[in-house]
Design a protein around this motif. Structure first.
Motif, PDB file in Angstrom:
ATOM      1  N   ASP A   1       0.703  -1.129  -0.177  1.00 21.90           N
ATOM      2  CA  ASP A   1       0.062   0.093  -0.046  1.00 21.90           C
ATOM      3  C   ASP A   1       0.949   1.391   0.072  1.00 21.90           C
ATOM      4  OD1 ASP A   1      -2.379  -1.599  -0.130  1.00 21.90           O
ATOM      5  OD2 ASP A   1      -2.535  -1.119   1.923  1.00 21.90           O
ATOM      6  N   ASP A   2       2.218   1.031   0.309  1.00 18.89           N
ATOM      7  CA  ASP A   2       2.855   2.293   0.359  1.00 18.89           C
ATOM      8  C   ASP A   2       3.624   2.542  -0.995  1.00 18.89           C
ATOM      9  OD1 ASP A   2       4.770   0.349   0.452  1.00 18.89           O
ATOM     10  OD2 ASP A   2       6.029   0.991   2.207  1.00 18.89           O
TER      11      ASP A   2
ATOM     12  N   GLU B   1       5.626   0.309  -2.377  1.00 18.96           N
ATOM     13  CA  GLU B   1       6.779  -0.561  -2.443  1.00 18.96           C
ATOM     14  C   GLU B   1       6.397  -1.778  -3.272  1.00 18.96           C
ATOM     15  OE1 GLU B   1      10.560  -2.529   0.321  1.00 18.96           O
ATOM     16  OE2 GLU B   1       8.748  -1.607   1.143  1.00 18.96           O
TER      17      GLU B   1
ATOM     18  N   LEU C   1       1.730  -1.007   7.918  1.00 22.94           N
ATOM     19  CA  LEU C   1       1.931   0.184   7.231  1.00 22.94           C
ATOM     20  C   LEU C   1       0.996   1.237   7.627  1.00 22.94           C
ATOM     21  CD1 LEU C   1       3.059  -0.930   3.791  1.00 22.94           C
ATOM     22  CD2 LEU C   1       4.577   0.149   5.408  1.00 22.94           C
ATOM     23  N   THR C   2      -0.422   0.771   7.711  1.00 26.73           N
ATOM     24  CA  THR C   2      -1.462   1.592   7.944  1.00 26.73           C
ATOM     25  C   THR C   2      -1.324   2.097   9.506  1.00 26.73           C
ATOM     26  OG1 THR C   2      -2.852   0.580   6.423  1.00 26.73           O
ATOM     27  CG2 THR C   2      -3.903   1.741   8.093  1.00 26.73           C
TER      28      THR C   2
ATOM     29  N   ASN D   1       0.840  -4.665   5.073  1.00 30.07           N
ATOM     30  CA  ASN D   1      -0.045  -3.719   4.916  1.00 30.07           C
ATOM     31  C   ASN D   1      -0.662  -3.071   6.247  1.00 30.07           C
ATOM     32  OD1 ASN D   1       0.315  -3.052   2.039  1.00 30.07           O
ATOM     33  ND2 ASN D   1      -1.191  -4.695   1.382  1.00 30.07           N
TER      34      ASN D   1
ATOM     35  N   ALA E   1       1.173   5.001   9.614  1.00 24.88           N
ATOM     36  CA  ALA E   1       1.028   6.051   8.797  1.00 24.88           C
ATOM     37  C   ALA E   1       0.350   7.307   9.753  1.00 24.88           C
ATOM     38  CB  ALA E   1       0.076   5.962   7.750  1.00 24.88           C
TER      39      ALA E   1
END
Length: 225
Positions: A162-163, A165, A221-222, A218, A225
């Motif tokens: 999701d970023d 990458e 990552l969320t 993911n 953020a």
């Protein structure tokens, strides 16, 4: 490296191993069932010898472990290779790496009781080393059987997160089910009787954990953020 000695190492203590920075760890066939419930199982090559070995994937990049922070994972599966860290089999004896960070004279659990008998933690490590010794031989036979029937195939896995990458997993292999289905009845029966057929399908089923790990990444990552 030195042989473990109840007199020389009477005051030695051991701390729990940490797998927080492990993204891939060697496992044995006697761990496949537990490992497959939480992570994918692959074959890869030893960079020094070129020989295949089996391993469990915990993350997609170096030092990334997407399972270490999940308490339910630790209860379901902990690699034998992690539990025995800093301990080795030398002939009929146990050796240790006295410089390993697990060892201390002030922190952790003692290796020996006051009467010189092995402590509970050392007895557990002895059992782990025994399981590994048996499992290593079984794993080598399993991989040899796969290679003899040309069942090992490379994988090409590319994941986009999701970023933005993109991660490409390289140097990983699995079992070709297509090739398995082409074997004659005698070959399949031989794999079955050796207990290898179940291991093959366990490896294949474990691949679904790749997407589950990707989802975990993911979610991390969320949260960051």
């Amino acid at each position: 490296m030195e042989l473990l000695d109840k007199q020389k190492h009477a005051d030695l203590r051991i701390q729990q191993p940490s797998w927080r920075n492990d993204h891939f760890r060697q496992i044995m066939v006697n761990e496949f069932s537990a490992a497959a419930s939480v992570c994918p199982i692959f074959l890869t090559k030893n960079p020094e010898t070129g020989d295949f070995y089996a391993g469990a994937l915990f993350g997609f990049t170096a030092n990334e472990n997407l399972l270490a922070e999940q308490p339910e994972i630790a209860g379901a599966f902990q690699p034998l290779d992690l539990a025995r860290e800093a301990f080795y089999i030398t002939g009929e004896n146990i050796s240790i790496d006295p410089e390993h960070s697990r060892f201390s004279e002030t922190a952790g659990e003692p290796l020996f009781e006051s009467d010189g008998e092995p402590s509970d933690v050392l007895r557990k490590i002895q059992r782990v080393l025994g399981q590994m010794n048996i499992g290593m031989a079984e794993t080598e036979r399993f991989i040899a059987a796969l290679l003899a029937d040309s069942l090992v195939e490379p994988l090409d896995i590319s994941l986009r997160f999701d970023d933005g990458e993109t991660v490409n997993l390289q140097g990983l292999y699995t079992v070709s089910l297509d090739r398995l289905h082409e074997l004659d009845d005698a070959q399949v029966l031989a794999l079955f009787r050796a207990g290898h057929l179940q291991l093959i399908y366990t490896m294949a089923a474990s691949l679904k954990q790749v997407n589950i790990l990707a989802h975990r990444r993911n979610m991390r990552l969320t949260a960051a953020a």
